[in-house]
Design an enzyme around this catalytic site. Sequence first.
Site, PDB file in Angstrom:
ATOM      1  N   GLY A  11       4.775   3.428   1.426  1.00 51.18           N
ATOM      2  CA  GLY A  11       5.156   4.531   0.535  1.00 51.18           C
ATOM      3  C   GLY A  11       4.022   4.798  -0.442  1.00 51.18           C
ATOM      4  N   ARG A  15       5.489   8.778  -5.523  1.00 41.51           N
ATOM      5  CA  ARG A  15       5.441   8.610  -6.989  1.00 41.51           C
ATOM      6  C   ARG A  15       5.358   7.135  -7.358  1.00 41.51           C
ATOM      7  NH1 ARG A  15       8.665  13.253  -6.334  1.00 41.51           N
ATOM      8  NH2 ARG A  15      10.176  11.911  -5.323  1.00 41.51           N
ATOM      9  N   MET A  16       6.180   6.307  -6.731  1.00 39.71           N
ATOM     10  CA  MET A  16       6.163   4.869  -7.048  1.00 39.71           C
ATOM     11  C   MET A  16       4.974   4.160  -6.405  1.00 39.71           C
ATOM     12  SD  MET A  16       8.153   3.730  -9.220  1.00 39.71           S
ATOM     13  CE  MET A  16       7.561   2.093  -8.888  1.00 39.71           C
ATOM     14  N   THR A  83      13.245   0.421  -2.414  1.00 42.17           N
ATOM     15  CA  THR A  83      13.835   1.640  -1.843  1.00 42.17           C
ATOM     16  C   THR A  83      15.340   1.655  -2.067  1.00 42.17           C
ATOM     17  OG1 THR A  83      12.095   1.847  -0.204  1.00 42.17           O
ATOM     18  CG2 THR A  83      14.197   2.862   0.346  1.00 42.17           C
ATOM     19  N   THR A  84      15.850   2.792  -2.501  1.00 42.79           N
ATOM     20  CA  THR A  84      17.291   2.901  -2.762  1.00 42.79           C
ATOM     21  C   THR A  84      17.948   3.789  -1.711  1.00 42.79           C
ATOM     22  OG1 THR A  84      16.979   4.765  -4.266  1.00 42.79           O
ATOM     23  CG2 THR A  84      16.971   2.554  -5.243  1.00 42.79           C
ATOM     24  N   HIS A 138      18.219  11.809 -13.177  1.00 43.78           N
ATOM     25  CA  HIS A 138      16.908  11.629 -12.542  1.00 43.78           C
ATOM     26  C   HIS A 138      16.256  12.980 -12.288  1.00 43.78           C
ATOM     27  CE1 HIS A 138      18.177   7.472 -11.703  1.00 43.78           C
ATOM     28  NE2 HIS A 138      16.888   7.215 -11.600  1.00 43.78           N
ATOM     29  N   HIS A 139      14.954  12.943 -12.064  1.00 37.97           N
ATOM     30  CA  HIS A 139      14.145  14.110 -11.740  1.00 37.97           C
ATOM     31  C   HIS A 139      14.698  14.881 -10.524  1.00 37.97           C
ATOM     32  CE1 HIS A 139      12.366  11.882  -8.321  1.00 37.97           C
ATOM     33  NE2 HIS A 139      12.549  10.842  -9.118  1.00 37.97           N
ATOM     34  N   LYS A 142      14.644  13.548  -6.616  1.00 35.97           N
ATOM     35  CA  LYS A 142      15.308  12.333  -6.114  1.00 35.97           C
ATOM     36  C   LYS A 142      16.297  12.722  -5.022  1.00 35.97           C
ATOM     37  CE  LYS A 142      17.752   8.163  -7.523  1.00 35.97           C
ATOM     38  NZ  LYS A 142      16.880   7.291  -6.719  1.00 35.97           N
ATOM     39  N   THR A 149      20.495   2.275  -9.116  1.00 40.44           N
ATOM     40  CA  THR A 149      20.705   1.586 -10.397  1.00 40.44           C
ATOM     41  C   THR A 149      22.119   1.825 -10.934  1.00 40.44           C
ATOM     42  OG1 THR A 149      18.362   1.822 -10.855  1.00 40.44           O
ATOM     43  CG2 THR A 149      19.773   1.319 -12.733  1.00 40.44           C
TER      44      THR A 149
HETATM   45  P1  NAD Z   1       8.441   9.677  -2.955  1.00 39.34           P
HETATM   46  O1  NAD Z   1       9.186  10.666  -2.128  1.00 39.34           O
HETATM   47  O2  NAD Z   1       7.537  10.153  -4.036  1.00 39.34           O
HETATM   48  O3  NAD Z   1       7.546   8.744  -1.970  1.00 39.34           O
HETATM   49  C1  NAD Z   1       8.037   8.242  -0.761  1.00 39.34           C
HETATM   50  C2  NAD Z   1       6.909   7.560  -0.011  1.00 39.34           C
HETATM   51  O4  NAD Z   1       7.454   6.956   1.160  1.00 39.34           O
HETATM   52  C3  NAD Z   1       5.805   8.498   0.467  1.00 39.34           C
HETATM   53  O5  NAD Z   1       4.555   7.810   0.431  1.00 39.34           O
HETATM   54  C4  NAD Z   1       6.188   8.766   1.937  1.00 39.34           C
HETATM   55  O6  NAD Z   1       5.071   9.091   2.761  1.00 39.34           O
HETATM   56  C5  NAD Z   1       6.760   7.410   2.321  1.00 39.34           C
HETATM   57  N1  NAD Z   1       7.710   7.530   3.433  1.00 39.34           N
HETATM   58  C6  NAD Z   1       8.911   8.175   3.415  1.00 39.34           C
HETATM   59  N2  NAD Z   1       9.477   8.109   4.641  1.00 39.34           N
HETATM   60  C7  NAD Z   1       8.622   7.403   5.424  1.00 39.34           C
HETATM   61  C8  NAD Z   1       8.625   7.018   6.795  1.00 39.34           C
HETATM   62  N3  NAD Z   1       9.649   7.340   7.595  1.00 39.34           N
HETATM   63  N4  NAD Z   1       7.571   6.297   7.257  1.00 39.34           N
HETATM   64  C9  NAD Z   1       6.534   5.965   6.446  1.00 39.34           C
HETATM   65  N5  NAD Z   1       6.476   6.319   5.148  1.00 39.34           N
HETATM   66  C10 NAD Z   1       7.500   7.026   4.664  1.00 39.34           C
HETATM   67  O7  NAD Z   1       9.534   8.677  -3.539  1.00 39.34           O
HETATM   68  P2  NAD Z   1       9.479   7.799  -4.882  1.00 39.34           P
HETATM   69  O8  NAD Z   1       9.936   8.608  -6.045  1.00 39.34           O
HETATM   70  O9  NAD Z   1       8.165   7.086  -4.944  1.00 39.34           O
HETATM   71  O10 NAD Z   1      10.642   6.758  -4.582  1.00 39.34           O
HETATM   72  C11 NAD Z   1      10.598   5.923  -3.435  1.00 39.34           C
HETATM   73  C12 NAD Z   1      11.846   5.054  -3.418  1.00 39.34           C
HETATM   74  O11 NAD Z   1      11.819   4.130  -4.513  1.00 39.34           O
HETATM   75  C13 NAD Z   1      13.157   5.837  -3.562  1.00 39.34           C
HETATM   76  O12 NAD Z   1      14.148   5.230  -2.748  1.00 39.34           O
HETATM   77  C14 NAD Z   1      13.496   5.661  -5.038  1.00 39.34           C
HETATM   78  O13 NAD Z   1      14.868   5.799  -5.316  1.00 39.34           O
HETATM   79  C15 NAD Z   1      13.038   4.237  -5.237  1.00 39.34           C
HETATM   80  N6  NAD Z   1      12.755   3.818  -6.617  1.00 39.34           N
HETATM   81  C16 NAD Z   1      13.053   2.528  -6.902  1.00 39.34           C
HETATM   82  C17 NAD Z   1      12.748   2.014  -8.145  1.00 39.34           C
HETATM   83  C18 NAD Z   1      13.036   0.555  -8.423  1.00 39.34           C
HETATM   84  O14 NAD Z   1      12.715   0.052  -9.513  1.00 39.34           O
HETATM   85  N7  NAD Z   1      13.608  -0.173  -7.450  1.00 39.34           N
HETATM   86  C19 NAD Z   1      12.158   2.823  -9.111  1.00 39.34           C
HETATM   87  C20 NAD Z   1      11.847   4.145  -8.793  1.00 39.34           C
HETATM   88  C21 NAD Z   1      12.144   4.634  -7.514  1.00 39.34           C
END
Ligand code: NAD
Length: 249
Positions: A11, A15-16, A83-84, A138-139, A142, A149
């Site tokens: 990922g 964003r993360m 991942t959530t 959330h933004h 999402k 959470t």
């Molecule tokens: P995002 O959409 O900005 O990024 C997703 C990333 O995953 C991208 O790099 C994308 O290319 C990759 N991806 C998605 N599907 C894929 C696939 N099938 N194969 C390969 N790569 C793939 O999302 P984000 O805002 O960075 O959030 C990612 C996850 O993290 C979400 O589930 C979000 O809810 C979760 N999150 C968790 C926390 C925590 O503390 N646990 C905090 C923030 C966000």
Amino acid sequence: MGEPTRVAVLGATGRMGRRVLEVLAEAEDLTCVASVARTRSAEVSPLGPECFGDAEVVIDFSLPEGLRAAVPFLGDAALVSGTTGLTQADEAMLDRRSEQAAVLHAANFSLGIELLRTLVRRATAAFPYADIEIVETHHRRKVDSPSGTALLLGRAAALGRQVVLEDVAVMGRDGSSGARASGEIGVHALRGGDVVGDHVVHLLADGERLALTHRATSRATFAYGAVRAASWIVGRPPGRFVLSDVLGP
Ligand code: NAD
């Protein structure tokens, strides 16, 4: 100091994932050996055999389908996943994976939410007649709702009441939903703007009310937590771990 721990990021373009890469770039004891995402570029590999190189641990912030697709390619690496939106089948997949290598999944990697979880459990037990409603914001981008959470906090509230969240949860209310049943735990999601993540657990009683609030203002908070978990998990035996294992008592 020995060799730095080899980390891969799934990922990496998200964003993360980008925040995690920034934190890794600053860390002396960890090095990023692979960046994996859906899009192919000079810096990022697509998912596939060997995509995680010789990583000792993979940090995942993707989507449930990304995590599902990645698990067969993890090799011996430990997994730290944020991942959530995971389904029960996804949880079962992580359980199976944990028979082979260490796995830590956390819906929220911030210390503040870990603390709030404890406070919510204590507050809902100590305030047994208060109605519990959880509101998360959330933004606009999402994709899952309610947030992982909010569910984590709902489980903490349910634990305080000695019930199972799934038995008492009401996910949003609409139309003529009737009077509120006692013992319900309401969970509500707002989406908009650039909100990193707000969670408010309301305890609403006759004559008084309490609101326990957490506001994340930077994704770096989660990234630091996940990287700390990645340092901690390397060298652990196979099994499922949780964030409180990392943070200690
Ligand atoms: P995002 O959409 O900005 O990024 C997703 C990333 O995953 C991208 O790099 C994308 O290319 C990759 N991806 C998605 N599907 C894929 C696939 N099938 N194969 C390969 N790569 C793939 O999302 P984000 O805002 O960075 O959030 C990612 C996850 O993290 C979400 O589930 C979000 O809810 C979760 N999150 C968790 C926390 C925590 O503390 N646990 C905090 C923030 C966000």
